[in-house]
Design a protein around this motif. Structure first.
Motif, PDB file in Angstrom:
ATOM      1  N   GLU A  91       0.250  -2.932   7.601  1.00 21.01           N
ATOM      2  CA  GLU A  91       0.521  -1.676   7.707  1.00 21.01           C
ATOM      3  C   GLU A  91      -0.563  -0.790   7.195  1.00 21.01           C
ATOM      4  OE1 GLU A  91       4.085  -1.033   5.557  1.00 21.01           O
ATOM      5  OE2 GLU A  91       5.188  -2.412   6.609  1.00 21.01           O
ATOM      6  N   LYS A  92      -1.481  -1.077   6.250  1.00 20.58           N
ATOM      7  CA  LYS A  92      -2.294  -0.161   5.679  1.00 20.58           C
ATOM      8  C   LYS A  92      -3.654  -0.082   7.042  1.00 20.58           C
ATOM      9  CE  LYS A  92      -5.203   0.709   1.543  1.00 20.58           C
ATOM     10  NZ  LYS A  92      -5.379   0.136   0.142  1.00 20.58           N
ATOM     11  N   ILE A 100     -12.960   4.833   6.077  1.00 25.68           N
ATOM     12  CA  ILE A 100     -14.043   4.124   5.736  1.00 25.68           C
ATOM     13  C   ILE A 100     -13.561   3.670   4.288  1.00 25.68           C
ATOM     14  CG2 ILE A 100     -16.222   3.884   4.991  1.00 25.68           C
ATOM     15  CD1 ILE A 100     -17.185   5.749   7.493  1.00 25.68           C
ATOM     16  N   VAL A 101     -13.054   4.319   3.265  1.00 26.31           N
ATOM     17  CA  VAL A 101     -12.818   4.201   1.947  1.00 26.31           C
ATOM     18  C   VAL A 101     -11.829   3.138   2.083  1.00 26.31           C
ATOM     19  CG1 VAL A 101     -11.931   4.986  -0.301  1.00 26.31           C
ATOM     20  CG2 VAL A 101     -13.693   6.132   0.890  1.00 26.31           C
ATOM     21  N   SER A 102     -10.674   3.419   2.904  1.00 24.59           N
ATOM     22  CA  SER A 102      -9.549   2.617   2.811  1.00 24.59           C
ATOM     23  C   SER A 102      -9.835   1.287   3.441  1.00 24.59           C
ATOM     24  CB  SER A 102      -8.372   3.198   3.452  1.00 24.59           C
ATOM     25  OG  SER A 102      -7.346   2.261   3.643  1.00 24.59           O
ATOM     26  N   LEU A 153      -5.814   4.721  11.564  1.00 24.31           N
ATOM     27  CA  LEU A 153      -6.035   5.253  12.910  1.00 24.31           C
ATOM     28  C   LEU A 153      -5.725   6.877  12.535  1.00 24.31           C
ATOM     29  CD1 LEU A 153      -4.338   2.748  15.164  1.00 24.31           C
ATOM     30  CD2 LEU A 153      -6.864   3.272  14.782  1.00 24.31           C
ATOM     31  N   SER A 154      -4.852   7.179  11.816  1.00 23.76           N
ATOM     32  CA  SER A 154      -4.403   8.470  11.555  1.00 23.76           C
ATOM     33  C   SER A 154      -5.188   9.234  10.643  1.00 23.76           C
ATOM     34  CB  SER A 154      -2.973   8.660  11.102  1.00 23.76           C
ATOM     35  OG  SER A 154      -2.484   7.644  10.017  1.00 23.76           O
ATOM     36  N   MET A 155      -6.113   8.456   9.824  1.00 27.39           N
ATOM     37  CA  MET A 155      -6.814   8.919   8.593  1.00 27.39           C
ATOM     38  C   MET A 155      -8.014   9.781   9.115  1.00 27.39           C
ATOM     39  SD  MET A 155      -6.694   5.934   5.919  1.00 27.39           S
ATOM     40  CE  MET A 155      -5.052   5.472   5.118  1.00 27.39           C
TER      41      MET A 155
END
Length: 364
Positions: A152-153, A166-168, A158-160
């Motif tokens: 899910e993360k 990149i951080v996530s 795609l929506s960030m």
């Protein structure tokens, strides 16, 4: 050499090296993660931003790709440098530094497919294959679990925005790496001690190898025994050659025989030229009789001479008086034989100092 199995790199050092490389990668990502994330975002932004000239001129795209590649490699230099250092140091922790030019030499056996298959399908090769498969399944299972648990993360990326994505993404990669390194740490905690035990057990020599090593370093005991026996026989032969030259043989009468010789011009005192016990004593007496060397029965003196003198040594000063009486008797015996008169009476009750006769010590 101690054995055919020479000590080299410890097999467990590979597992320890792999584990250290992964730990180093995790620590490097944790320490430089923020800087790498910012740099990666800048590189991505630069790669996705095109002006009119870059769109219509192929040469400008080449320059841009070259710049992006250079920036990407620069971004990975700290990680790669840390991994290379860890890969070098890891195996050295157990086995030390070993450099051998033989590793670079050509061996035709390495190109032989039959010998290669023999190594693969040996018991050790099968065991290593099973362990490798178990490790792959374990690490792969952890990787699948991480991917499914972070699905899910991952889709939310795609929506960030670019920076946030990149951080996530870095957090996801870091978490997956930590999970897989933890699994490998569990494997290494079991496998490394086992391989160390197996390795040093293989270095221990069998009884046959100990015997062979002793033979190589000290010589075959049987051959050495034969050499010593031959040396004793040669020494005994040289000693027996001196008996006919002796002036007198003092006997026990059966257990000991000591041959004495005295030359006033070259000797300070009478000298023992031969001695022996039991069978050797019998040989000395037989040779003396065959060569007309006088035999004198003097058990205490014979025992004292046998115990306290060696071949080609002068008699001890404590026995000078008794030996002088013997040599005087020999001189008188020769004179009587030359004159054709009866032989003199053999000396009796020769004076042997207390403590010189081993029979006295045994009786005491």
């Amino acid at each position: 050499m101690s054995k055919a199995r020479e000590e080299g790199n410890v097999p467990a050092s590979r597992e320890l090296g792999t584990f250290l490389v992964l730990i180093t990668g995790v620590v490097t990502l944790w320490a430089a993660g923020s800087w790498m994330s910012v740099r990666a975002a800048a590189i991505m932004r630069h790669g996705l931003t095109l002006d009119r000239r870059q769109v219509f001129e192929a040469g400008q795209l080449t320059v841009m790709l070259h710049s992006l590649t250079s920036d990407g490699l620069t971004l990975l230099v700290p990680l790669f440098a840390a991994l290379i250092i860890a890969a070098i140091i890891g195996p050295m922790l157990l086995s030390g530094f070993h450099f051998s030019a033989t590793a670079f030499s050509f061996k035709a056996s390495r190109l032989n497919p039959i010998s290669g298959l023999t190594r693969v399908f040996s018991m050790n090769g099968v065991a290593e294959l099973v362990k490798a498969l178990l490790k792959a399944l374990m690490i792969g299972g952890i990787g699948v679990w991480v991917v499914l648990s972070r699905s899910e993360k991952s889709l939310a990326l795609l929506s960030m925005s670019v920076n946030s994505a990149i951080v996530s993404f870095g957090e996801i990669v870091f978490g997956a790496t930590v999970a897989m390194v933890s699994g490998l740490a569990l494997v290494a905690a079991v496998d490394v001690p086992f391989q160390l035990w197996q390795y040093y057990k293989g270095l221990r020599m069998t009884k046959e190898e100990v015997k062979q090593e002793y033979k190589e370093s000290e010589g075959d005991p049987k051959i050495k025994g034969q050499i010593r026996q031959r040396q004793r026989e040669m020494a005994r032969g040289r000693m027996m050659q001196e008996v006919p030259k002796a002036d007198v043989v003092v006997t026990n009468p059966t257990h000991y025989a000591v041959a004495l010789k005295y030359d006033g011009a070259s000797m300070r005192a009478p000298r023992v030229v031969a001695k022996g016990a039991d069978l050797v004593a019998a040989q000395i007496r037989e040779i003396a009789r065959s060569n007309n060397v006088p035999l004198l029965e003097a058990p205490p003196l014979a025992r004292a001479l046998f115990r306290h003198t060696e071949i080609n040594e002068d008699v001890p000063a404590a026995l000078y008086t008794a030996v002088a009486e013997v040599m005087a008797w020999v001189y008188t015996l020769r004179q009587a034989a030359a004159a054709g008169v009866p032989a003199p009476v053999e000396p009796d009750h020769l004076s042997v100092p207390a403590g010189m006769d081993p029979a006295e010590s045994a009786n005491a």
